[in-house]
Design an enzyme around this catalytic site. Sequence first.
Site, mmCIF file in Angstrom:
data_model
loop_
_atom_site.group_PDB
_atom_site.id
_atom_site.type_symbol
_atom_site.label_atom_id
_atom_site.label_comp_id
_atom_site.label_asym_id
_atom_site.label_seq_id
_atom_site.Cartn_x
_atom_site.Cartn_y
_atom_site.Cartn_z
ATOM 1 N N TYR A 18 14.341 7.061 -36.975
ATOM 2 C CA TYR A 18 13.603 5.631 -37.534
ATOM 3 C C TYR A 18 14.559 4.802 -38.465
ATOM 4 O O TYR A 18 14.667 3.653 -38.056
ATOM 5 C CB TYR A 18 12.200 5.836 -38.135
ATOM 6 C CG TYR A 18 11.635 4.859 -38.727
ATOM 7 C CD1 TYR A 18 10.909 3.836 -38.006
ATOM 8 C CD2 TYR A 18 11.701 4.581 -40.263
ATOM 9 C CE1 TYR A 18 10.372 2.856 -38.539
ATOM 10 C CE2 TYR A 18 11.105 3.469 -40.712
ATOM 11 C CZ TYR A 18 10.356 2.785 -40.018
ATOM 12 O OH TYR A 18 9.641 1.395 -40.588
ATOM 13 N N TYR B 113 1.877 -8.262 -39.620
ATOM 14 C CA TYR B 113 1.249 -7.220 -40.965
ATOM 15 C C TYR B 113 -0.074 -8.087 -41.358
ATOM 16 O O TYR B 113 -0.905 -8.528 -40.477
ATOM 17 C CB TYR B 113 2.099 -7.153 -41.933
ATOM 18 C CG TYR B 113 3.431 -6.453 -41.460
ATOM 19 C CD1 TYR B 113 3.319 -5.213 -40.992
ATOM 20 C CD2 TYR B 113 4.737 -7.309 -41.785
ATOM 21 C CE1 TYR B 113 4.844 -4.713 -40.416
ATOM 22 C CE2 TYR B 113 5.989 -6.586 -41.247
ATOM 23 C CZ TYR B 113 5.852 -5.587 -40.508
ATOM 24 O OH TYR B 113 7.069 -4.825 -40.138
ATOM 25 N N SER C 228 12.203 -3.800 -38.840
ATOM 26 C CA SER C 228 10.933 -3.695 -38.111
ATOM 27 C C SER C 228 10.789 -4.308 -36.857
ATOM 28 O O SER C 228 10.024 -3.828 -36.029
ATOM 29 C CB SER C 228 9.833 -4.279 -39.190
ATOM 30 O OG SER C 228 9.381 -3.159 -39.963
ATOM 31 N N VAL D 130 12.117 -6.931 -42.319
ATOM 32 C CA VAL D 130 12.588 -7.157 -43.979
ATOM 33 C C VAL D 130 13.713 -7.705 -43.862
ATOM 34 O O VAL D 130 14.291 -8.252 -45.001
ATOM 35 C CB VAL D 130 12.320 -6.027 -44.731
ATOM 36 C CG1 VAL D 130 10.921 -5.723 -45.293
ATOM 37 C CG2 VAL D 130 13.032 -4.910 -44.244
ATOM 38 N N LYS E 11 10.488 -1.900 -34.084
ATOM 39 C CA LYS E 11 9.305 -0.925 -33.655
ATOM 40 C C LYS E 11 8.717 -1.600 -32.293
ATOM 41 O O LYS E 11 8.115 -0.667 -31.547
ATOM 42 C CB LYS E 11 8.327 -1.396 -34.513
ATOM 43 C CG LYS E 11 8.564 -0.738 -36.097
ATOM 44 C CD LYS E 11 7.892 -1.319 -37.296
ATOM 45 C CE LYS E 11 7.984 -0.742 -38.600
ATOM 46 N NZ LYS E 11 7.099 -1.327 -39.400
#
Length: 316
Positions: free
Chosen positions: A195, A247, A69, A265, A72
């Site tokens: 992605y 998050y 992630s 992750v 991103k």
Amino acid sequence: MLDFSVNPISLELLTQLHDRYQSCRSGTVARYIPELAKMNPNAFSICVASVDGDLLSVGDDRQLFTIQSISKVFTYGMALEDRGRDMLLSKVGVEPTGDLFNSIIRLDENSKRPDNPMVNAGAIATTNLIQGNTATDRLNRILNTFKAYAGRDLYVDSSVFMSERTTGHRNRALAYLMRHFEMMDDRIDETLDLYFQQCALLVDCRDLALMAATLANNGVNPRSGDRAIESKYVRDLLSVMYTCGMYNFAGEWAYRVGLPAKSGVSGGIIAVVPGKMGIAVFSPPLDSHGSSVRGVKVCEDLSNICKLHLFDRFES
Ligand code: GLN
């Protein structure tokens, strides 16, 4: 010695933090992408890169892992450059969710936007906006941009890519739901592949520190001098990192650490001290929010010891 803070960051300090947390056994390695379950829970590295291009690192700093992630942030920058702020804001919001990274979305009732580009739904919608005539063009653009941030060519780990491609049903569901609301175009499978590939790019902890330092340096890689993103968009990336990058731990992170950051992750975390340095930690065991346990602890200690919190107004 990186002499930017009240207490300079030295190799000795990084070694002390590494020693302090190496024996920590909390957290579990991510298992929902089968290939990630094979990661070594003891791998641990801390790297700090300054805007002058100096780099301090300890531990397994050459161990490769997939960026997940953390990617991103950088694809959000690409979509901003490709489409501009207004268009992007109409497709992907900038509100923290308070939910887990892979939460089944509450698309905004009126706009149908996913909440922000740091959760999976928003990141998939963001990758959908990256321009290019073919899937290969789009992937090459991603590879070139990540190369500019890291200062070297990065490659996709095909086993992790295929592993997520065959098991990422939840992300597929998010994409189809967004297609229903016309927040994605018809290239659903192509965008999901992109992605999954951006998430499967292999980096080491030194790469991540340099990528973070590039953001700290207003978009220019401090070692190569190459620009990775237009400077006017850097603040957008840092803003969403600050409010959404961790998050459902983003608020507590802002309170305790006080730096724009992003976790993934596979156990990486980057944090940016604007105008000064990029920090990266790699350690696979994750907490319940999906962030590296050792990574969070190291960043909190570094921030406290060196007074890096953005709202620290210390007496000198
Ligand atoms: N590729 C992962 C996913 O989409 C990335 C998640 C993460 O690193 N938080 O599930």
